[in-house]
Enzyme design. Structure first.
Site, short mmCIF file in Angstrom:
data_model
loop_
_atom_site.label_atom_id
_atom_site.label_comp_id
_atom_site.label_asym_id
_atom_site.label_seq_id
_atom_site.Cartn_x
_atom_site.Cartn_y
_atom_site.Cartn_z
N PRO A 130 11.77 -1.29 -9.99
CA PRO A 130 12.15 -1.85 -11.31
C PRO A 130 11.70 -3.31 -11.47
O PRO A 130 11.27 -3.71 -12.56
CB PRO A 130 13.68 -1.72 -11.31
CG PRO A 130 13.93 -0.50 -10.48
CD PRO A 130 12.90 -0.58 -9.37
N PHE B 5 -6.78 1.99 -4.16
CA PHE B 5 -6.42 1.19 -5.35
C PHE B 5 -5.48 0.04 -4.97
O PHE B 5 -4.58 -0.29 -5.76
CB PHE B 5 -5.73 2.05 -6.43
CG PHE B 5 -6.43 3.32 -6.80
CD1 PHE B 5 -7.81 3.36 -6.94
CD2 PHE B 5 -5.71 4.48 -7.05
CE1 PHE B 5 -8.45 4.55 -7.32
CE2 PHE B 5 -6.34 5.66 -7.43
CZ PHE B 5 -7.70 5.70 -7.56
N ALA C 139 0.84 -1.20 0.00
CA ALA C 139 0.00 0.00 0.00
C ALA C 139 0.87 1.25 0.00
O ALA C 139 1.38 1.67 1.05
CB ALA C 139 -0.93 -0.02 1.21
N GLN D 44 -10.88 -4.06 -33.07
CA GLN D 44 -11.46 -3.51 -34.30
C GLN D 44 -11.60 -4.60 -35.36
O GLN D 44 -12.61 -4.69 -36.06
CB GLN D 44 -10.56 -2.37 -34.80
CG GLN D 44 -11.11 -1.60 -35.99
CD GLN D 44 -12.30 -0.72 -35.61
OE1 GLN D 44 -12.55 -0.48 -34.43
NE2 GLN D 44 -13.05 -0.29 -36.61
N SER E 269 1.37 9.33 -7.81
CA SER E 269 2.60 9.60 -8.57
C SER E 269 3.66 10.25 -7.68
O SER E 269 4.84 9.90 -7.75
CB SER E 269 2.31 10.52 -9.76
OG SER E 269 1.36 9.93 -10.61
N THR F 197 -0.09 3.97 -2.62
CA THR F 197 -0.96 5.04 -3.16
C THR F 197 -2.02 5.48 -2.15
O THR F 197 -2.59 4.66 -1.43
CB THR F 197 -1.65 4.53 -4.44
OG1 THR F 197 -0.65 4.07 -5.34
CG2 THR F 197 -2.47 5.63 -5.10
N GLU G 191 9.04 -4.68 -10.09
CA GLU G 191 7.59 -4.64 -10.33
C GLU G 191 7.33 -4.24 -11.79
O GLU G 191 6.46 -4.80 -12.45
CB GLU G 191 6.93 -3.63 -9.37
CG GLU G 191 5.44 -3.51 -9.59
CD GLU G 191 4.71 -2.73 -8.51
OE1 GLU G 191 5.35 -2.32 -7.52
OE2 GLU G 191 3.49 -2.54 -8.65
N GLY H 201 -14.63 -6.70 -35.37
CA GLY H 201 -15.92 -6.08 -35.62
C GLY H 201 -16.78 -6.07 -34.36
O GLY H 201 -16.25 -5.93 -33.25
N GLU I 272 3.50 8.64 -17.93
CA GLU I 272 4.12 9.97 -17.82
C GLU I 272 5.27 9.94 -16.80
O GLU I 272 6.35 10.50 -17.04
CB GLU I 272 3.07 11.02 -17.39
CG GLU I 272 2.00 11.28 -18.43
CD GLU I 272 0.98 10.15 -18.54
OE1 GLU I 272 0.75 9.45 -17.54
OE2 GLU I 272 0.42 9.95 -19.64
C1 LIG Z 1 -6.35 -1.31 -10.61
C2 LIG Z 1 -5.27 -0.59 -9.87
C3 LIG Z 1 -4.46 -1.31 -8.98
C4 LIG Z 1 -3.47 -0.65 -8.25
N1 LIG Z 1 -2.72 -1.34 -7.32
C5 LIG Z 1 -1.93 -0.65 -6.47
C6 LIG Z 1 -1.29 -1.32 -5.37
O1 LIG Z 1 -1.39 -2.54 -5.20
N2 LIG Z 1 -0.56 -0.58 -4.50
C7 LIG Z 1 -0.41 0.77 -4.65
O2 LIG Z 1 0.24 1.39 -3.83
N3 LIG Z 1 -0.99 1.42 -5.70
C8 LIG Z 1 -1.75 0.74 -6.60
N4 LIG Z 1 -2.35 1.40 -7.64
C9 LIG Z 1 -2.17 2.84 -7.76
C10 LIG Z 1 -1.37 3.29 -8.95
O3 LIG Z 1 -0.01 2.97 -8.81
C11 LIG Z 1 -1.63 4.80 -9.11
O4 LIG Z 1 -2.97 4.94 -9.58
C12 LIG Z 1 -0.66 5.49 -10.03
O5 LIG Z 1 0.63 5.51 -9.47
C13 LIG Z 1 -1.09 6.94 -10.35
O6 LIG Z 1 -1.39 7.65 -9.18
P1 LIG Z 1 -2.78 8.42 -9.07
O7 LIG Z 1 -3.87 7.50 -9.47
O8 LIG Z 1 -2.86 9.05 -7.75
O9 LIG Z 1 -2.69 9.55 -10.19
P2 LIG Z 1 -2.07 11.01 -9.99
O10 LIG Z 1 -0.75 10.89 -9.33
O11 LIG Z 1 -3.11 11.89 -9.39
O12 LIG Z 1 -1.85 11.43 -11.50
C14 LIG Z 1 -2.92 11.88 -12.34
C15 LIG Z 1 -2.37 12.10 -13.74
O13 LIG Z 1 -1.33 13.07 -13.70
C16 LIG Z 1 -0.15 12.56 -14.29
N5 LIG Z 1 1.03 13.09 -13.62
C17 LIG Z 1 1.33 13.07 -12.30
N6 LIG Z 1 2.51 13.62 -12.08
C18 LIG Z 1 3.01 13.98 -13.30
C19 LIG Z 1 4.21 14.58 -13.77
N7 LIG Z 1 5.20 14.90 -12.91
N8 LIG Z 1 4.36 14.81 -15.10
C20 LIG Z 1 3.37 14.47 -15.96
N9 LIG Z 1 2.23 13.89 -15.61
C21 LIG Z 1 2.04 13.63 -14.28
C22 LIG Z 1 -0.25 11.04 -14.12
O14 LIG Z 1 0.56 10.38 -15.05
C23 LIG Z 1 -1.73 10.83 -14.34
O15 LIG Z 1 -1.97 10.78 -15.72
C24 LIG Z 1 -3.29 0.74 -8.44
C25 LIG Z 1 -4.07 1.45 -9.34
C26 LIG Z 1 -5.06 0.80 -10.04
C27 LIG Z 1 -5.92 1.59 -11.00
#
Ligand SMILES: Cc1cc2nc3c(=O)[nH]c(=O)nc-3n(C[C@H](O)[C@H](O)[C@H](O)COP(=O)(O)OP(=O)(O)OC[C@H]3O[C@@H](n4cnc5c(N)ncnc54)[C@H](O)[C@@H]3O)c2cc1C
Length: 381
Positions: free
Chosen positions: A242, A158, A126, A338, A134, A128, A244, A341, A369
């Site tokens: 890396p 998530f 955990a 696609q 990010s 996120t 992962e 169809g 990103e």
């Molecule tokens: C199905 C699923 C399973 C997951 N499993 C896990 C898990 O087991 N453990 C865990 O910890 N997390 C997990 N995650 C979380 C996942 O790693 C995050 O969703 C991901 O890292 C993006 O974070 P965020 O959703 O908060 O998006 P945000 O950080 O809010 O980003 C939103 C958008 O902004 C962009 N962005 C952010 N910063 C920048 C930048 N500096 N430059 C350009 N663009 C940027 C991102 O690329 C994205 O497009 C999971 C997510 C999903 C959907």
């Protein structure tokens, strides 16, 4: 191209993986998708088959094969069957395992690893939070020392395996205001008071997995739940991401290649205007482009697997593999859909489910990103 990555031992392990998929996962897959959960018997059978302990020493019940090519086979076979299985089992056996094995104390390893290998406990990681994934260094879940214990407060979202995990590696802030240097890792027993699960999230794809929110409300973690040293959690995550990312990359390309192979058969059989759909020049060229992209990408991923097996894979190479395979997979699956169809839009067709399952690969484990950001930094930009 003929792949030279694997030898007879890896192919024997592939047979074992296929057998596990066919006997254990396939008959239950509809129930998993309906219930958004992979049932415990599958985990126990994975344990009995020795699938979960590839990274773990024999003294703790694992096989410690010490050759990442076996992990690659694990990812390929699960991802070909279904992305949610590669993700759920992958998080446990390939992502969480190195944290326990490399950072755990002898007591922590003895307590958790034998049950980990047997599939008696399910694990998650955990990082996120609802406020962001990010910018990991900015995480808010707090861990405050209290006597010899730690009190955790905060929320994670998530989290793969979150609905069922018995043990969660939690990243929390022990140093307020210290960003990356203020992050520590904890081994959190999901049975502790103050550990709460939110709902299992309703995802676009991968319905078989129980991705969930987690909440910590004055959760008292005993002092021996600290994983590694205080303040080293961020570096520990950066060092292990890396693996992962290469795991995800292996699955991405294997999944796309398998759907492409099915699509090729489909467009040879399906006719329109008195000829096979695949024989129209437009579609023939599409197929040629997809095949080329898959083959070229596979060669890079195989080189990364080799590098990782030697302990030489860099963070940038893993990032390149991760974003590129996610992009190629999503592009290929969209074209494959696609070419099917209307049938391509029907859930009974594997291509439709794979298309939905794949979208997250451009987001999780570091978004495309963020991967480009890492590569750009390496380029001195
Ligand atoms: C199905 C699923 C399973 C997951 N499993 C896990 C898990 O087991 N453990 C865990 O910890 N997390 C997990 N995650 C979380 C996942 O790693 C995050 O969703 C991901 O890292 C993006 O974070 P965020 O959703 O908060 O998006 P945000 O950080 O809010 O980003 C939103 C958008 O902004 C962009 N962005 C952010 N910063 C920048 C930048 N500096 N430059 C350009 N663009 C940027 C991102 O690329 C994205 O497009 C999971 C997510 C999903 C959907």
């Amino acid at each position: 191209m003929h792949r030279t990555l694997f030898d007879a031992d890896h192919e024997a392990f592939r047979e074992l993986m296929r057998d596990f998929v066919d006997r254990t996962l396939r008959p239950r897959a509809d129930a998993h998708a309906r219930e958004h959960r992979i049932d415990r018997e599958c985990w126990l059978e994975a344990g009995r088959q020795g699938i979960l302990g590839l990274e773990v020493g024999e003294e703790y019940g694992g096989s410690a094969v010490g050759d990442y090519r076996f992990n690659a086979v694990f990812h390929e076979e699960l991802a070909v069957f279904g992305a949610a299985y590669a993700s759920s089992f992958g998080i446990h056996a390939d992502v969480v395992a190195p944290y326990l094995v490399e950072l755990g104390t002898e007591e922590q390893k003895k307590e958790w690893l034998p049950r980990f290998c047997r599939g008696e406990i399910i694990t998650a990681i955990a990082m996120t939070e609802p406020s962001g994934g990010s910018d990991l260094a900015n995480l808010r879940t707090s861990a405050v020392a209290d006597g010899g214990d730690w009190i955790l407060n905060g929320a994670k979202t998530f989290i793969t395996n979150g609905g069922s995990a018995d043990l969660v590696v939690v990243a929390a802030r022990t140093g307020p205001g210290a960003r990356a240097r203020g992050v520590s890792l904890f081994l959190v027993d999901a049975g502790l008071p103050g550990f709460q699960r939110g709902r299992v999230l309703d995802k676009v794809g991968q319905p078989e997995s129980d991705t969930a929110e987690l909440f910590f409300d004055d959760l008292r973690v005993p002092g021996d739940g600290l994983l590694g040293d205080v303040g080293t959690g961020f570096v520990a995550m950066m060092e292990r991401l890396p693996q992962e990312r290469i795991g995800v990359s292996i699955g991405n390309i294997a999944n796309a290649a398998s759907i492409f192979a099915e699509t090729l058969e489909y467009i040879k059989q399906r006719t329109a205007f008195g000829q096979s759909v695949g024989s129209f020049q437009h579609n023939k060229f599409k197929a040629a482009e997809m095949y080329t992209r898959l083959e070229v990408t596979q060669a890079f991923v195989d080189a990364c697997v080799r590098a990782h097996a030697r302990g030489e894979l860099t963070a940038e190479e893993a990032a390149m593999a991760k974003w590129w395979t996610a992009q190629v997979q999503n592009d290929v699956l969209d074209e494959c859909l696609q070419l099917h169809g209307g049938y391509g839009y029907m859930n009974e067709y594997r291509v439709a489910r794979a298309w939905k399952d794949a979208r997250v690969n451009k987001i999780w484990a570091g978004s495309n990103e963020i991967m480009k950001e890492l590569i750009g930094r390496k380029l001195g930009l």
